[in-house]
Structure formats: C-alpha cells, structure tokens
Design a protein around this motif. Structure first.
Motif, short mmCIF file in Angstrom:
data_model
loop_
_atom_site.label_atom_id
_atom_site.label_comp_id
_atom_site.label_asym_id
_atom_site.label_seq_id
_atom_site.Cartn_x
_atom_site.Cartn_y
_atom_site.Cartn_z
N GLY A 134 3.46 -1.08 11.47
CA GLY A 134 3.67 -2.09 10.43
C GLY A 134 5.12 -2.46 10.21
O GLY A 134 5.41 -3.37 9.43
N PRO A 193 0.98 -7.69 2.74
CA PRO A 193 -0.45 -8.05 2.78
C PRO A 193 -0.88 -8.77 4.05
O PRO A 193 -2.01 -8.59 4.51
N LEU A 202 0.83 -1.19 0.00
CA LEU A 202 0.00 0.00 0.00
C LEU A 202 0.87 1.24 0.00
O LEU A 202 1.84 1.34 0.75
N LEU A 214 4.25 -1.94 3.61
CA LEU A 214 3.28 -2.79 4.30
C LEU A 214 3.12 -4.07 3.51
O LEU A 214 3.01 -4.06 2.29
N ASP A 257 -2.45 -6.71 6.72
CA ASP A 257 -3.73 -6.05 6.45
C ASP A 257 -4.86 -6.91 7.00
O ASP A 257 -5.59 -7.58 6.27
N SER A 258 -5.01 -6.88 8.33
CA SER A 258 -5.99 -7.72 9.00
C SER A 258 -6.49 -6.99 10.23
O SER A 258 -5.83 -6.11 10.78
N ARG A 280 -3.52 3.14 7.99
CA ARG A 280 -3.49 1.86 8.68
C ARG A 280 -2.92 2.08 10.08
O ARG A 280 -2.60 3.21 10.45
N TRP A 309 -4.94 -4.62 14.62
CA TRP A 309 -5.43 -3.64 15.57
C TRP A 309 -5.64 -4.25 16.96
O TRP A 309 -6.07 -3.55 17.89
#
Length: 366
Positions: A146, A204, A3, A202, A207-208, A142, A212
């Motif tokens: 990361g 993949p 990203l 970042l 990306d979940s 995001r 968080w």
C-alpha cells in the motif's frame, strides 16, 4: 478512511524479520563474492581457444581446398588423383562455445563450495523475507503493498523468489546471485531508512479488489524486468570482453577473473530476450488492469497522470525492443540498450513519479 494496523506486534515482528533477512543476505553476499574471487581462473585460455576454434577450422578447410591434384604416371598411362581429404573440426559460432560461469562446467571445487553456501544463505534469507511480507500483510489486514516501503520489500522478495525458482528449474543462473543480492541489500536499505512508512497508512482508493491484481502484477513484472536488465548489462560487458580476445587482445587479469565467471555473450543475450518476451504480455495486462481500476476509482480509464505516462513509456520501450528483434533482426548491443532503457523507465515510473511528481498516484508515502 484510514485503516489502523490490525496488530502492531505483528508489524514489529515483520520489521525484525526484514532486518534479520538483511543480515543473512549480507552473509550470502560475502559467500557469492568468495565464489567469484576464489573460483577457478584457468578458463581464460579455454575461452580464447573456444573463440578461435572456428578460425582454425576455417584455415584448415582453406588449406584443404588449396591442395593440388596429384598426377601419377603408370604403365597404362597417366592418371589424375583427387587431392587428399583434410578432416577439420566443424565450425560453430565461437561465442556460443564459451563455457558458462559460476555453477557451470569448468569451475573448481573451492569456488563451487562457496557458491553452494551462498545459495543456502539466500534461501534462508528469502524465508525470513517472505515471512516479513506475510506478517506485514496480516498486521494491516490488506495487501502488503500500500506504500513505497511495502512495495520495495515485496519487490526485492519477488526477484529473490524468481532467482531461486530458476535455480530449482535446473537453469544455470548462479551467476545472477551476486548482482541480485547486492541489489536486494540496497533496496531493503533504502526501504528501511528513507521509504519506511507506518503500517496503519492506507488511502481509501487502494481498498479495492484491483489492489490484489494490478499491484502484484506490477511487482512481478518489475522483478522479471530487473532480471532481464541485469542479463543485458552483463551481456554488454561479456560481449566486449569476448570481442577483445577474438581480436587477439589480452584483457586485464582482474577483468578476466570476473568476466570468465559469466555465461557466454550469446547465452546472456538469449536469456534476456526470453525473460523480456515472457513478461511483456503480463505488463500489457497490468496496464489494462490499472486503467480499469482508474475508471472505478476516478471515473476515467486514462488521464495521462505521470505514473500512467511512464507506464506507457515503459511499454513502448519493451515493445520497441521485441519488435526490433523480430523484424529488424536486432540482437546483441542494440537490443541490450533498448532493454536497459525499458527498465530505467520502469525505475523512473516507481521512484521518480512517487517522489518528484504530483498526481493521482502520489499517495504511496515516503
């Protein structure tokens, strides 16, 4: 898929705020140092008196026990009177009676003024630091953790936030300010020079929704582990100092000047235990959350990846610490060594694994 940064101008602003916060943290470091240098040095005698108070009480009690009975001859015969009662000071655990350090009782006005200035500067620096982390998050759209640079900046922000939260709760933890600000400066210096990573990076798998949950919890746990480890290190120094005074020794003036500004060894031991006991269940859940994330990302809950191994070693170290205190009654030095070992394992898990080991978690970027 990688990203791209949402807004490079915000990323640059974040970097500027990090450097600005470092400058203010530097001023806070000088103010905390001034508090320790120019604060009252008159507590050495009071500490020695506190450490020997119970001995004096014991001796007085012994003297009272040795008073012989009094025989009085009267016209009506001979009477035996009880010995006179001796009033003594109640014996309390000596080291629990030692005055606490910076910001506590027995400090002078000058030292307290420097301490208040240091806290004000720390609050200002924290506001800049927090803004830097927030702008970094907005710039990349995001979570701002990361890679190792982002994790480091967020980690140091959390430990400062915990420090200020404890102060707000009216706890006497200003003694933590100097080592904490020193650590923050070292951490941010390392982050901005060695660990810096461009904001667009970042992978993949990050990306979940677990990004968080798992990562923020790990940062918070690390911050609390740090506070507990610092308290344990200071306990070791303070305990040795108190033992030397109790044995009749004379500490070096510089050593006395520094260690007199710490809480008593008993207070430090209790503080470290409460912190570590509170964070341990959260660390347990953090590992479980990571396992759940691993199953969704890699198709297995646990694979003995280097980071998983060191997370488990950290868990075992703190589990042993808590178990030893509850079942064996380990307090003081033995417990402090275990707590420090646990935090060393956490540092290896973060720095060592990401830099020197290859594994599924080796995507943080250096």
């Amino acid at each position: 898929m990688i990203l791209a940064a949402a807004d490079e101008s915000l990323a640059d602003l974040s970097n500027l705020l990090v450097y600005s916060s470092m400058a203010v943290y530097g001023l806070a470091f000088l103010a905390f140092t001034a508090e320790w240098i120019f604060g009252s040095r008159s507590k050495v005698g009071r500490t020695a008196a506190a450490l020997t108070a119970d001995e004096a009480g014991a001796e007085a009690a012994g003297a009272g026990a040795r008073q012989p009975a009094v025989t009085v001859r009267t016209a009506g015969g001979t009477s035996v009177l009880d010995p006179p009662k001796v009033v003594t000071r109640s014996a309390t655990p000596a080291r629990d009676a030692v005055p606490d350090g910076p910001g506590a009782a027995n400090g002078d006005v000058r030292g307290d003024t420097y301490g208040r200035i240091a806290i004000s500067l720390t609050v200002l620096a924290f506001a800049m630091h927090l803004s830097a982390v927030v702008f970094r998050a907005i710039s990349v759209a995001r979570g701002p953790w990361g890679n190792m640079y982002e994790f480091s900046t967020a980690f140091s922000m959390v430990i400062v936030g915990l420090f200020l939260a404890l102060l707000t709760a009216r706890r006497n933890v200003r003694w933590l300010g100097l080592p904490l600000v020193t650590t923050v400066l070292l951490d941010l210096g390392l982050a901005t020079t060695v660990l810096y990573t461009e904001s667009a990076q970042l992978v993949p798998v990050l990306d979940s929704v677990w990004m968080w949950i798992h990562v923020p919890l790990a940062i918070i746990c690390g911050g609390l582990f740090y506070v507990g480890a610092v308290a344990s290190l200071l306990f070791l120094a303070r305990d040795r100092y108190e033992a030397k005074i109790a044995a009749g020794g004379t500490p070096r003036p510089l050593t006395a000047s520094i260690l007199e500004r710490l809480p008593s060894s008993v207070s430090l031991d209790k503080f470290a235990y409460r912190i570590n006991a509170a964070v341990f269940p959260v660390w347990t859940f953090t590992i479980i959350a990571g396992a759940i994330w691993a199953e969704s990302a890699w198709g297995r809950y646990w694979g003995w990846d280097p980071k998983e191994v060191w997370s488990f070693i950290t868990w075992v170290a703190y589990a042993g610490y808590l178990h030893a205190r509850v079942t064996v009654g380990w307090k003081g030095r033995k417990a402090a060594y275990l707590a420090i070992a646990g935090f060393v394992a956490f540092l290896i898990n973060y720095y060592g694994v990401n830099i020197f080991f290859e594994g599924l978690h080796s995507y943080g970027g250096v």
